[in-house]
Design a protein around this motif. Structure first.
Motif, PDB file in Angstrom:
ATOM      1  N   SER A 129     -11.204   8.846  -0.717  1.00 33.54           N
ATOM      2  CA  SER A 129     -11.914   9.938  -0.370  1.00 33.54           C
ATOM      3  C   SER A 129     -10.700  10.628  -1.523  1.00 33.54           C
ATOM      4  O   SER A 129     -11.371  11.698  -1.840  1.00 33.54           O
ATOM      5  N   GLY A 173       0.899  -1.241   0.251  1.00 34.90           N
ATOM      6  CA  GLY A 173       0.063   0.452   0.162  1.00 34.90           C
ATOM      7  C   GLY A 173       0.778   1.370   0.341  1.00 34.90           C
ATOM      8  O   GLY A 173       2.386   1.162  -0.022  1.00 34.90           O
ATOM      9  N   ILE A 174       0.098   2.524   0.647  1.00 34.67           N
ATOM     10  CA  ILE A 174       1.139   3.505   0.010  1.00 34.67           C
ATOM     11  C   ILE A 174       1.738   3.484   1.409  1.00 34.67           C
ATOM     12  O   ILE A 174       3.331   4.621   1.346  1.00 34.67           O
ATOM     13  N   VAL A 175       2.156   2.472   2.425  1.00 32.76           N
ATOM     14  CA  VAL A 175       2.762   3.156   3.767  1.00 32.76           C
ATOM     15  C   VAL A 175       3.569   2.377   2.850  1.00 32.76           C
ATOM     16  O   VAL A 175       5.483   2.873   3.509  1.00 32.76           O
ATOM     17  N   ALA A 202      -2.670   8.693   7.125  1.00 28.86           N
ATOM     18  CA  ALA A 202      -2.325   7.965   6.824  1.00 28.86           C
ATOM     19  C   ALA A 202      -1.654   8.169   4.819  1.00 28.86           C
ATOM     20  O   ALA A 202      -0.997   8.138   4.545  1.00 28.86           O
ATOM     21  N   VAL A 211       2.907 -13.359   3.102  1.00 27.05           N
ATOM     22  CA  VAL A 211       3.281 -13.908   4.077  1.00 27.05           C
ATOM     23  C   VAL A 211       2.490 -14.059   5.269  1.00 27.05           C
ATOM     24  O   VAL A 211       1.516 -13.971   5.906  1.00 27.05           O
ATOM     25  N   TYR A 213     -19.836   5.350  -0.854  1.00 28.25           N
ATOM     26  CA  TYR A 213     -20.056   6.190  -1.159  1.00 28.25           C
ATOM     27  C   TYR A 213     -21.034   6.674  -2.147  1.00 28.25           C
ATOM     28  O   TYR A 213     -21.234   5.078  -3.082  1.00 28.25           O
ATOM     29  N   VAL A 255      -8.594  12.556  -0.557  1.00 30.38           N
ATOM     30  CA  VAL A 255      -8.155  14.287  -0.192  1.00 30.38           C
ATOM     31  C   VAL A 255      -7.201  14.435   0.834  1.00 30.38           C
ATOM     32  O   VAL A 255      -6.348  13.569   1.394  1.00 30.38           O
ATOM     33  N   GLN A 280      -6.671  -0.513   1.241  1.00 34.17           N
ATOM     34  CA  GLN A 280      -7.024   1.454   1.266  1.00 34.17           C
ATOM     35  C   GLN A 280      -6.780   2.165   0.588  1.00 34.17           C
ATOM     36  O   GLN A 280      -7.328   3.315   0.059  1.00 34.17           O
ATOM     37  N   THR A 281      -5.744   2.024   0.230  1.00 35.35           N
ATOM     38  CA  THR A 281      -4.715   2.911  -0.465  1.00 35.35           C
ATOM     39  C   THR A 281      -5.483   3.422  -2.136  1.00 35.35           C
ATOM     40  O   THR A 281      -5.304   4.754  -2.982  1.00 35.35           O
ATOM     41  N   THR A 320      -2.177  10.728   3.016  1.00 33.51           N
ATOM     42  CA  THR A 320      -1.169  12.149   2.896  1.00 33.51           C
ATOM     43  C   THR A 320      -0.374  12.338   3.828  1.00 33.51           C
ATOM     44  O   THR A 320       1.001  12.580   2.822  1.00 33.51           O
ATOM     45  N   GLU A 378       3.991  -8.355  -1.571  1.00 34.99           N
ATOM     46  CA  GLU A 378       2.812  -7.812  -1.327  1.00 34.99           C
ATOM     47  C   GLU A 378       1.571  -9.347  -1.751  1.00 34.99           C
ATOM     48  O   GLU A 378       2.314  -9.835  -2.364  1.00 34.99           O
ATOM     49  N   ARG A 379       0.736  -9.330  -0.683  1.00 29.52           N
ATOM     50  CA  ARG A 379       0.116 -10.298  -1.161  1.00 29.52           C
ATOM     51  C   ARG A 379      -0.794 -10.549  -2.162  1.00 29.52           C
ATOM     52  O   ARG A 379      -1.042 -11.296  -3.361  1.00 29.52           O
ATOM     53  N   ALA A 425      -2.467   3.019  10.849  1.00 35.86           N
ATOM     54  CA  ALA A 425      -2.157   4.274   9.707  1.00 35.86           C
ATOM     55  C   ALA A 425      -3.517   3.927   9.528  1.00 35.86           C
ATOM     56  O   ALA A 425      -3.596   4.133   7.805  1.00 35.86           O
ATOM     57  N   PRO A 426      -4.297   4.647  10.209  1.00 38.50           N
ATOM     58  CA  PRO A 426      -6.228   5.100   9.113  1.00 38.50           C
ATOM     59  C   PRO A 426      -5.445   6.298   8.426  1.00 38.50           C
ATOM     60  O   PRO A 426      -4.756   7.237   9.062  1.00 38.50           O
TER      61      PRO A 426
HETATM   62  C1  LIG Z   1     -13.104   4.880   2.747  1.00 38.39           C
HETATM   63  C2  LIG Z   1     -11.757   5.875   2.786  1.00 38.39           C
HETATM   64  C3  LIG Z   1     -11.173   6.416   3.334  1.00 38.39           C
HETATM   65  C4  LIG Z   1     -10.182   7.709   3.059  1.00 38.39           C
HETATM   66  N1  LIG Z   1      -9.962   8.957   2.567  1.00 38.39           N
HETATM   67  C5  LIG Z   1      -8.607   9.080   2.516  1.00 38.39           C
HETATM   68  C6  LIG Z   1      -8.066  10.404   2.521  1.00 38.39           C
HETATM   69  O1  LIG Z   1      -9.088  10.909   1.961  1.00 38.39           O
HETATM   70  N2  LIG Z   1      -6.962  10.915   2.336  1.00 38.39           N
HETATM   71  C7  LIG Z   1      -6.210  10.202   3.667  1.00 38.39           C
HETATM   72  O2  LIG Z   1      -4.970  10.933   3.714  1.00 38.39           O
HETATM   73  N3  LIG Z   1      -6.352   9.093   3.831  1.00 38.39           N
HETATM   74  C8  LIG Z   1      -7.043   8.708   2.905  1.00 38.39           C
HETATM   75  N4  LIG Z   1      -7.406   6.666   3.876  1.00 38.39           N
HETATM   76  C9  LIG Z   1      -6.874   6.814   4.939  1.00 38.39           C
HETATM   77  C10 LIG Z   1      -5.778   6.134   3.747  1.00 38.39           C
HETATM   78  O3  LIG Z   1      -6.195   5.202   2.466  1.00 38.39           O
HETATM   79  C11 LIG Z   1      -4.641   4.626   4.432  1.00 38.39           C
HETATM   80  O4  LIG Z   1      -4.359   5.401   5.642  1.00 38.39           O
HETATM   81  C12 LIG Z   1      -3.546   4.265   3.824  1.00 38.39           C
HETATM   82  O5  LIG Z   1      -3.518   4.366   2.655  1.00 38.39           O
HETATM   83  C13 LIG Z   1      -3.258   2.981   4.851  1.00 38.39           C
HETATM   84  O6  LIG Z   1      -2.058   2.871   3.931  1.00 38.39           O
HETATM   85  P1  LIG Z   1      -0.968   1.258   3.877  1.00 38.39           P
HETATM   86  O7  LIG Z   1      -0.196   1.211   3.055  1.00 38.39           O
HETATM   87  O8  LIG Z   1      -1.020   1.607   5.605  1.00 38.39           O
HETATM   88  O9  LIG Z   1      -2.413  -0.019   3.720  1.00 38.39           O
HETATM   89  P2  LIG Z   1      -3.187  -0.627   2.684  1.00 38.39           P
HETATM   90  O10 LIG Z   1      -3.554  -0.132   1.675  1.00 38.39           O
HETATM   91  O11 LIG Z   1      -4.975  -1.136   2.893  1.00 38.39           O
HETATM   92  O12 LIG Z   1      -2.114  -1.303   2.242  1.00 38.39           O
HETATM   93  C14 LIG Z   1      -1.732  -2.793   3.268  1.00 38.39           C
HETATM   94  C15 LIG Z   1      -1.673  -3.879   2.117  1.00 38.39           C
HETATM   95  O13 LIG Z   1      -0.595  -4.869   3.086  1.00 38.39           O
HETATM   96  C16 LIG Z   1      -1.171  -6.260   1.618  1.00 38.39           C
HETATM   97  N5  LIG Z   1      -0.695  -7.442   2.916  1.00 38.39           N
HETATM   98  C17 LIG Z   1      -1.916  -7.459   3.877  1.00 38.39           C
HETATM   99  N6  LIG Z   1      -1.548  -8.958   4.463  1.00 38.39           N
HETATM  100  C18 LIG Z   1      -0.284  -8.968   3.778  1.00 38.39           C
HETATM  101  C19 LIG Z   1       0.318 -10.331   3.915  1.00 38.39           C
HETATM  102  N7  LIG Z   1       0.156 -11.564   5.064  1.00 38.39           N
HETATM  103  N8  LIG Z   1       1.514 -10.655   3.098  1.00 38.39           N
HETATM  104  C20 LIG Z   1       1.644  -9.811   2.104  1.00 38.39           C
HETATM  105  N9  LIG Z   1       0.747  -8.958   2.389  1.00 38.39           N
HETATM  106  C21 LIG Z   1       0.112  -8.187   3.051  1.00 38.39           C
HETATM  107  C22 LIG Z   1      -2.652  -5.504   1.370  1.00 38.39           C
HETATM  108  O14 LIG Z   1      -3.174  -6.637   0.290  1.00 38.39           O
HETATM  109  C23 LIG Z   1      -2.671  -3.964   1.261  1.00 38.39           C
HETATM  110  O15 LIG Z   1      -1.648  -3.904   0.202  1.00 38.39           O
HETATM  111  C24 LIG Z   1      -8.865   6.373   3.347  1.00 38.39           C
HETATM  112  C25 LIG Z   1      -9.321   4.920   4.011  1.00 38.39           C
HETATM  113  C26 LIG Z   1     -10.525   4.903   3.554  1.00 38.39           C
HETATM  114  C27 LIG Z   1     -10.792   3.231   3.611  1.00 38.39           C
END
Ligand SMILES: Cc1cc2nc3c(=O)[nH]c(=O)nc-3n(C[C@H](O)[C@H](O)[C@H](O)COP(=O)(O)OP(=O)(O)OC[C@H]3O[C@@H](n4cnc5c(N)ncnc54)[C@H](O)[C@@H]3O)c2cc1C
Length: 417
Positions: free
Chosen positions: A64, A27-29, A395, A189, A243, A66, A59-60, A397, A50-51, A391-392
């Protein structure tokens, strides 16, 4: 721009048997962490595992879109610091990489007297957090910015913007691969064990040994942490956000973004109306606890996810405390009329016939055993592994700034540096 399947940006790579640093989750983080680590350590062998078959699948790719300016967050919190810095770094990165974005601005609108104290608190927080250009405006100025919005007072944030976080993730992935790192998709993983010198990561395509790992697994972050020996607290509970979209002929109801004054007891910003880069106007998201961590369809049930949510004491403590909000959200989650009537407080001309169904996303909401929704970003450690456990929003942004923090922590660990 309604999120849809993203083209795979990188060819399916083999996960290496050995590397210096492994990042779990694209994801983006996770991608921002890999990007920062490869920038700081150009000679290190880095692998992202990545799974899913593609990056940004959860989530990424369902947000929204924003770019938050940093208004809401308690001064001194990680969210406050990393959102303000992360937004600036994100705009700079997008400009450099030719990714479309727009600093369109947004308004946070108070419609009733009791909300004025909340609006004043947001202004205080935003100012203390260093949000650029944040300003209190009256009902007339609100009408100039958003002619169809109604309120008794508002905050205007010109630094808030819109972007496609999926496109940002693709650019980060391309940079990571160009720096010599590997992104292995389809690589789930399953186990993590550290033996003092290395960490062995068992996954669906074999085993990767690394000197250190960073887990950024979003809705599955608690499972990865527990597999590495961390406590189960906090657990992730999936909260679905649906939405609606304004019909094209009604898009003139919203010029930028219109947000409510949020409930101070909950870490959600509330249902809002946001115009994206393509001019589509998204309404939402709702917030409904669901039975699967990938419940893009409301009815999807995954027995393990459901059992873990129901068995968690925090779930019941949360529901006892917030049952009224839960009922309101349930209504908005299942009835279009209730959904629209929530938003009509801000845009009175809005009617159920103006909308069509839009996309949905599932938030990874960390919930403590005591029933507290974990608000701030949380990064913790097990031996040789850093875990991003919460990382809600904001996160996406904050990802570039959060990645800097993660890289600092990787370097601080005497077992790793
Ligand atoms: C409806 C909604 C609206 C949002 N709006 C905004 C916004 O407008 N602005 C903003 O800044 N944030 C917003 N957010 C929050 C933002 O999207 C998240 O905080 C951010 O994308 C988190 O990134 P991440 O990489 O931690 O998680 P994710 O994008 O969920 O990535 C996690 C990754 O880990 C992988 N993974 C999981 N388990 C395993 C495993 N066992 N082995 C290998 N890979 C695995 C998953 O497949 C996934 O690709 C929103 C979130 C939602 C749900």
């Amino acid at each position: 721009m309604t999120p849809g399947p993203l083209a795979p940006p990188v060819p399916l790579a083999e996960p290496p048997r050995e590397c210096d640093l492994a990042v779990i989750g694209a994801g983006i983080v996770g991608l921002a962490a890999a990007h920062e680590l490869s920038r700081r350590h150009p000679d290190a062998a880095i692998a992202v595992l990545e799974r899913e078959p593609r990056i940004a699948a959860h989530q990424t790719g369902h947000s929204s879109g924003v770019v938050h300016a940093g208004i809401y967050y308690r001064p001194g919190s990680l969210k406050a610091e990393l959102c303000v810095r992360g937004a600036a770094e994100l705009y700079e990165y997008c400009a450099r990489r030719g990714i479309r974005f727009e600093r369109a601005g947004k308004v946070i609108v108070a419609t009733r007297e009791p909300e004025l104290a909340g609006l004043a608190e947001l202004e205080r927080r935003g100012t203390q957090n260093g949000v650029p250009g944040l300003r209190r405006i009256d009902a007339d100025e609100l009408r100039e910015i958003e002619p169809h919005a109604t309120g008794i007072a508002a905050l205007h944030s010109p630094a808030t913007g819109v972007v496609d976080f999926g496109a940002v993730a693709e650019a980060l992935a391309a940079d990571v691969v160009a720096s010599g790192a590997t992104i292995a998709t389809g690589c789930a993983v399953q186990s993590i064990s550290a033996d003092g010198r290395t960490v062995a990561i068992g996954h669906s395509r074999g085993v990767t040994k690394a000197r250190a790992a960073v887990a950024c697994a979003g809705a599955w972050s608690d499972r990865i942490a527990v597999a590495a020996g961390a406590p189960a607290d906090p657990r992730i509970v999936p909260v679905r956000g649906a939405y609606l979209l304004l019909r094209p002929e009604r898009r003139d109801l919203v010029r930028t973004s219109i947000y409510p004054v949020p409930d101070p007891d909950l870490p959600f910003l509330g249902m809002h109306l946001t115009r994206d880069l393509d001019g589509q106007v998204h309404l939402g998201p709702s917030a409904l606890m669901v039975a699967a961590r990938d419940a893009y369809r409301l009815r999807r049930v995954r027995p393990r996810d459901l059992a873990q949510t129901l068995a968690w004491p925090g779930t019941w403590r949360l529901l006892r405390r917030h049952w009224r909000t839960a009922l309101t959200e349930l209504r908005a989650g299942i009835s279009r009329r209730s959904f629209v009537s929530e938003l009509r407080r801000y845009v009175p001309e809005l009617s159920p016939s103006d909308v069509v169904p839009g996309h949905s996303g599932v938030r990874a909401q960390a919930l403590g055993r005591d029933g507290a929704l974990v608000d701030d970003f949380v990064v913790s450690r097990t031996e040789r592994v850093l875990h991003v456990r919460n990382a809600p929003s904001p996160a996406a942004t904050s990802a570039l700034a959060l990645a800097g923090r993660i890289a600092d922590m990787v370097e601080e660990d005497p077992g790793v540096g």
